[in-house]
Design a protein around this motif. Structure first.
Motif, PDB file in Angstrom:
ATOM      1  N   LEU A   1      -0.626  35.126  -8.804  1.00  0.00           N
ATOM      2  CA  LEU A   1       0.686  35.762  -8.761  1.00  0.00           C
ATOM      3  C   LEU A   1       1.557  35.408  -9.959  1.00  0.00           C
ATOM      4  N   VAL A   2       1.151  34.385 -10.706  1.00  0.00           N
ATOM      5  CA  VAL A   2       1.997  33.775 -11.724  1.00  0.00           C
ATOM      6  C   VAL A   2       1.863  34.481 -13.070  1.00  0.00           C
ATOM      7  N   ASP A   3       3.024  34.643 -13.718  1.00  0.00           N
ATOM      8  CA  ASP A   3       3.083  35.179 -15.071  1.00  0.00           C
ATOM      9  C   ASP A   3       3.161  34.031 -16.084  1.00  0.00           C
ATOM     10  N   LYS A   4       4.214  33.200 -15.964  1.00  0.00           N
ATOM     11  CA  LYS A   4       4.396  32.052 -16.858  1.00  0.00           C
ATOM     12  C   LYS A   4       4.432  30.781 -16.020  1.00  0.00           C
ATOM     13  N   PHE A   5       3.801  29.724 -16.531  1.00  0.00           N
ATOM     14  CA  PHE A   5       3.682  28.472 -15.778  1.00  0.00           C
ATOM     15  C   PHE A   5       3.742  27.300 -16.741  1.00  0.00           C
ATOM     16  N   VAL A   6       4.458  26.278 -16.363  1.00  0.00           N
ATOM     17  CA  VAL A   6       4.451  25.032 -17.121  1.00  0.00           C
ATOM     18  C   VAL A   6       4.402  23.880 -16.120  1.00  0.00           C
ATOM     19  N   SER A   7       3.608  22.884 -16.436  1.00  0.00           N
ATOM     20  CA  SER A   7       3.604  21.657 -15.645  1.00  0.00           C
ATOM     21  C   SER A   7       4.052  20.518 -16.548  1.00  0.00           C
TER      22      SER A   7
ATOM     23  N   ASP B   1      -0.773  34.580 -18.216  1.00  0.00           N
ATOM     24  CA  ASP B   1      -0.233  35.061 -19.493  1.00  0.00           C
ATOM     25  C   ASP B   1       0.255  33.903 -20.349  1.00  0.00           C
ATOM     26  N   GLU B   2       0.836  32.900 -19.706  1.00  0.00           N
ATOM     27  CA  GLU B   2       1.384  31.760 -20.443  1.00  0.00           C
ATOM     28  C   GLU B   2       1.285  30.510 -19.590  1.00  0.00           C
ATOM     29  N   TYR B   3       0.633  29.461 -20.127  1.00  0.00           N
ATOM     30  CA  TYR B   3       0.542  28.193 -19.416  1.00  0.00           C
ATOM     31  C   TYR B   3       0.613  27.050 -20.406  1.00  0.00           C
ATOM     32  N   SER B   4       1.428  26.082 -20.099  1.00  0.00           N
ATOM     33  CA  SER B   4       1.451  24.863 -20.895  1.00  0.00           C
ATOM     34  C   SER B   4       1.626  23.687 -19.939  1.00  0.00           C
ATOM     35  N   GLY B   5       1.161  22.541 -20.381  1.00  0.00           N
ATOM     36  CA  GLY B   5       1.298  21.362 -19.552  1.00  0.00           C
ATOM     37  C   GLY B   5       0.154  20.404 -19.752  1.00  0.00           C
ATOM     38  N   SER B   6       0.059  19.454 -18.844  1.00  0.00           N
ATOM     39  CA  SER B   6      -0.953  18.406 -18.930  1.00  0.00           C
ATOM     40  C   SER B   6      -2.352  18.987 -18.986  1.00  0.00           C
TER      41      SER B   6
END
Length: 138
Positions: free
Chosen positions: A82-88, A125-130
């Motif tokens: 369901l996610v478009d952009k995600f950051v952890s 589409d966009e993911y950043s994090g650990s």
């Protein structure tokens, strides 16, 4: 303590029922994963994201338990599509200068052992994090 956070924006065409299922799955993680000391799941204000979740975990052993727990895996399954952009991100008061690398190594270990999860993350589409796939190799 480690404060593990997620911030995310959903795709525009997601049904409200699916949103509620994903948010409830996040809340369930906080309730059932033994290493989670406290948590919050809700609207994200003051930035570019719509939703957020933070889980308080005591140490790296508990962090690993959190990462591989079936409740967390369920959230990945129902929520990530369901996610478009995600950051952890992680905030810790642990003075160990290697803590960031140790946390990233746990995430990478999880990605390496779960190709289905890696695909779900890679499809965002966009993911950043650990240890985001692509940041430390796929």
């Amino acid at each position: 303590m480690i404060y593990h956070g997620n911030r995310f924006t959903l795709k525009p065409d997601v049904a409200q029922q699916d949103v509620e299922e994903a948010l409830e799955s996040l809340r369930n993680q906080g309730r059932v994963i033994p290493s989670v000391k406290s948590f919050v799941v809700g609207r994200d204000y003051g930035g570019e994201f719509e939703w957020g979740a933070t889980f308080v975990i005591e140490d790296l052993e508990g962090y690993w338990e959190y990462l591989i727990h079936p409740a967390h895996r369920n959230t990945d399954r129902v929520g990530l599509p369901l996610v478009d952009k995600f950051v952890s991100f992680d905030i810790t008061d642990d003075p160990d200068p290697e803590m960031g690398a140790k946390i990233a190594a746990l995430h990478q270990r999880r990605f390496d052992s779960d190709p289905e999860l890696t695909k779900l993350i890679s499809d965002l589409d966009e993911y950043s994090g650990s240890a985001a796939p692509g940041e430390h190799g796929r």
